[in-house]
Scaffold this motif. Structure first.
Motif, PDB file in Angstrom:
ATOM      1  N   MET A   1      10.365  -0.716  25.577  1.00  0.00           N
ATOM      2  CA  MET A   1      10.452   0.640  26.118  1.00  0.00           C
ATOM      3  C   MET A   1      11.364   0.677  27.334  1.00  0.00           C
ATOM      4  N   GLU A   2      11.714   1.901  27.731  1.00  0.00           N
ATOM      5  CA  GLU A   2      12.606   2.068  28.874  1.00  0.00           C
ATOM      6  C   GLU A   2      12.005   1.521  30.161  1.00  0.00           C
ATOM      7  N   ASP A   3      10.675   1.523  30.268  1.00  0.00           N
ATOM      8  CA  ASP A   3      10.032   1.032  31.487  1.00  0.00           C
ATOM      9  C   ASP A   3       9.804  -0.480  31.463  1.00  0.00           C
ATOM     10  N   GLY A   4      10.305  -1.159  30.418  1.00  0.00           N
ATOM     11  CA  GLY A   4      10.171  -2.606  30.324  1.00  0.00           C
ATOM     12  C   GLY A   4       8.927  -3.080  29.596  1.00  0.00           C
ATOM     13  N   SER A   5       8.044  -2.161  29.232  1.00  0.00           N
ATOM     14  CA  SER A   5       6.845  -2.558  28.502  1.00  0.00           C
ATOM     15  C   SER A   5       7.175  -2.759  27.026  1.00  0.00           C
ATOM     16  N   ALA A   6       6.296  -3.479  26.339  1.00  0.00           N
ATOM     17  CA  ALA A   6       6.533  -3.809  24.933  1.00  0.00           C
ATOM     18  C   ALA A   6       5.446  -3.200  24.046  1.00  0.00           C
ATOM     19  N   MET A   7       5.853  -2.799  22.855  1.00  0.00           N
ATOM     20  CA  MET A   7       4.922  -2.292  21.854  1.00  0.00           C
ATOM     21  C   MET A   7       5.130  -3.112  20.588  1.00  0.00           C
ATOM     22  N   TYR A   8       4.064  -3.582  19.968  1.00  0.00           N
ATOM     23  CA  TYR A   8       4.215  -4.395  18.774  1.00  0.00           C
ATOM     24  C   TYR A   8       3.239  -3.989  17.690  1.00  0.00           C
ATOM     25  N   ASP A   9       3.521  -4.494  16.500  1.00  0.00           N
ATOM     26  CA  ASP A   9       2.907  -4.158  15.227  1.00  0.00           C
ATOM     27  C   ASP A   9       3.617  -2.929  14.662  1.00  0.00           C
ATOM     28  N   SER A  10       4.181  -3.103  13.466  1.00  0.00           N
ATOM     29  CA  SER A  10       5.002  -2.037  12.885  1.00  0.00           C
ATOM     30  C   SER A  10       4.223  -0.748  12.679  1.00  0.00           C
ATOM     31  N   ARG A  11       2.934  -0.844  12.374  1.00  0.00           N
ATOM     32  CA  ARG A  11       2.152   0.377  12.160  1.00  0.00           C
ATOM     33  C   ARG A  11       1.965   1.149  13.461  1.00  0.00           C
ATOM     34  N   VAL A  12       1.738   0.423  14.536  1.00  0.00           N
ATOM     35  CA  VAL A  12       1.601   1.072  15.853  1.00  0.00           C
ATOM     36  C   VAL A  12       2.926   1.708  16.261  1.00  0.00           C
ATOM     37  N   ILE A  13       4.004   0.963  16.083  1.00  0.00           N
ATOM     38  CA  ILE A  13       5.325   1.462  16.488  1.00  0.00           C
ATOM     39  C   ILE A  13       5.704   2.692  15.680  1.00  0.00           C
ATOM     40  N   ALA A  14       5.531   2.638  14.351  1.00  0.00           N
ATOM     41  CA  ALA A  14       5.905   3.772  13.505  1.00  0.00           C
ATOM     42  C   ALA A  14       5.123   5.025  13.867  1.00  0.00           C
ATOM     43  N   GLU A  15       3.843   4.854  14.136  1.00  0.00           N
ATOM     44  CA  GLU A  15       3.014   6.007  14.501  1.00  0.00           C
ATOM     45  C   GLU A  15       3.481   6.601  15.827  1.00  0.00           C
ATOM     46  N   TYR A  16       3.813   5.748  16.774  1.00  0.00           N
ATOM     47  CA  TYR A  16       4.305   6.225  18.061  1.00  0.00           C
ATOM     48  C   TYR A  16       5.636   6.951  17.912  1.00  0.00           C
ATOM     49  N   LEU A  17       6.560   6.376  17.160  1.00  0.00           N
ATOM     50  CA  LEU A  17       7.884   6.979  16.999  1.00  0.00           C
ATOM     51  C   LEU A  17       7.806   8.373  16.390  1.00  0.00           C
ATOM     52  N   ASP A  18       6.831   8.575  15.510  1.00  0.00           N
ATOM     53  CA  ASP A  18       6.716   9.881  14.862  1.00  0.00           C
ATOM     54  C   ASP A  18       6.338  10.980  15.838  1.00  0.00           C
ATOM     55  N   THR A  19       5.809  10.603  17.001  1.00  0.00           N
ATOM     56  CA  THR A  19       5.419  11.608  18.000  1.00  0.00           C
ATOM     57  C   THR A  19       6.580  12.012  18.907  1.00  0.00           C
ATOM     58  N   LEU A  20       7.705  11.294  18.848  1.00  0.00           N
ATOM     59  CA  LEU A  20       8.765  11.493  19.825  1.00  0.00           C
ATOM     60  C   LEU A  20       9.653  12.695  19.535  1.00  0.00           C
ATOM     61  N   THR A  21       9.713  13.120  18.291  1.00  0.00           N
ATOM     62  CA  THR A  21      10.555  14.248  17.915  1.00  0.00           C
ATOM     63  C   THR A  21       9.980  14.909  16.673  1.00  0.00           C
ATOM     64  N   PRO A  22      10.126  16.235  16.553  1.00  0.00           N
ATOM     65  CA  PRO A  22       9.618  16.918  15.351  1.00  0.00           C
ATOM     66  C   PRO A  22      10.506  16.708  14.130  1.00  0.00           C
ATOM     67  N   VAL A  23      11.646  16.065  14.299  1.00  0.00           N
ATOM     68  CA  VAL A  23      12.547  15.824  13.167  1.00  0.00           C
ATOM     69  C   VAL A  23      11.857  14.934  12.141  1.00  0.00           C
ATOM     70  N   CYS A  24      11.846  15.371  10.875  1.00  0.00           N
ATOM     71  CA  CYS A  24      11.310  14.569   9.762  1.00  0.00           C
ATOM     72  C   CYS A  24       9.925  14.004  10.094  1.00  0.00           C
ATOM     73  N   LYS A  25       8.959  14.874  10.249  1.00  0.00           N
ATOM     74  CA  LYS A  25       7.604  14.412  10.528  1.00  0.00           C
ATOM     75  C   LYS A  25       7.094  13.567   9.365  1.00  0.00           C
ATOM     76  N   LEU A  26       6.669  12.351   9.677  1.00  0.00           N
ATOM     77  CA  LEU A  26       6.262  11.396   8.652  1.00  0.00           C
ATOM     78  C   LEU A  26       4.759  11.243   8.528  1.00  0.00           C
ATOM     79  N   LEU A  27       4.024  11.757   9.509  1.00  0.00           N
ATOM     80  CA  LEU A  27       2.566  11.679   9.492  1.00  0.00           C
ATOM     81  C   LEU A  27       1.966  13.065   9.692  1.00  0.00           C
ATOM     82  N   PRO A  28       1.000  13.471   8.865  1.00  0.00           N
ATOM     83  CA  PRO A  28       0.278  14.720   9.115  1.00  0.00           C
ATOM     84  C   PRO A  28      -0.426  14.636  10.469  1.00  0.00           C
ATOM     85  N   PRO A  29      -0.705  15.772  11.095  1.00  0.00           N
ATOM     86  CA  PRO A  29      -1.259  15.747  12.450  1.00  0.00           C
ATOM     87  C   PRO A  29      -2.647  15.117  12.558  1.00  0.00           C
TER      88      PRO A  29
END
Length: 204
Positions: free
Chosen positions: A54-82
């Motif tokens: 991340m920009e603050d130097g922290s790390a995020m791991y596990d692809s499922r955690v990362i994918a879920e987080y990324l889906d919250t960053l922009t409404p473009v192509c929502k991949l997970l129902p709310p």
């Protein structure tokens, strides 16, 4: 943001596909976790990829955690129902695809890292049983639908597409395309997406 990973990992590919679908900018740092010069454990104590810095130097791991987080960053192509059952169903698809991969990866490691005389055929057979059972359930649950969740492209399709692509890459002897033509149709359709075209696994 920066992804630490490899071009052969299906879990890394899943995150890169999500990044592309969400139109998120990132840098990609290659790391071979099996190489003597690997440094991924400096950011992920588990020594696995992908790792998202991340920009603050922290790390995020596990692809499922990362994918879920990324889906919250922009409404473009929502991949997970709310929320609710539909969201859980997408995550079950993802867990199934990742579980097939987990078993297949164990087989590959057994065959490539362990001396032949020390390999356990019973262990390999057990893991391959999971792979074939998972593919069977994928095909059954997909049916004749255009996507895993019906008419909508979701994270379930990303996960399944990356799983099937890796099996083609590392286990071409598994005849899933002939046995499950509906999975082959889905995979061919996903392979036409630019996010999949740009992340096809290869030996560097």
């Amino acid at each position: 943001m920066k992804i630490i990973g490899s071009v052969t990992s299906p879990y890394v590919r899943k995150v890169r596909v999500v990044m592309a679908e969400k139109k998120l900018d990132y840098s990609f740092e290659l790391d071979n976790v099996w190489g003597a010069d690997t440094r991924v454990q400096e950011t992920n104590p588990l020594g696995k990829v992908p790792c998202l810095m991340m920009e603050d130097g922290s790390a995020m791991y596990d692809s499922r955690v990362i994918a879920e987080y990324l889906d919250t960053l922009t409404p473009v192509c929502k991949l997970l129902p709310p929320n609710g059952r539909e969201r859980a169903d997408v995550k079950v698809w993802e867990a199934l695809a990742d579980g097939v991969l987990d078993a297949a990866v164990l087989v590959r490691l057994e065959r490539t890292l362990r001396p032949r005389e020390q390999q356990s055929e019973k262990w390999i057979e057990r893991q391959m049983g999971k792979v074939h059972a998972g593919l069977h359930v994928m095909a059954k649950d997909l049916g004749e639908a255009p996507f895993c969740m019906g008419n909508h492209y979701t994270l379930a399709d990303v996960a399944v597409g990356c799983c099937l692509g890796w099996l083609l890459f590392r286990f071409p002897e598994i005849e899933w395309r002939g046995e499950y033509p509906n999975l082959a149709r889905l995979f061919d359709k996903l392979s036409e997406r630019q996010s999949f075209k740009d992340t096809v696994p290869f030996e560097p």
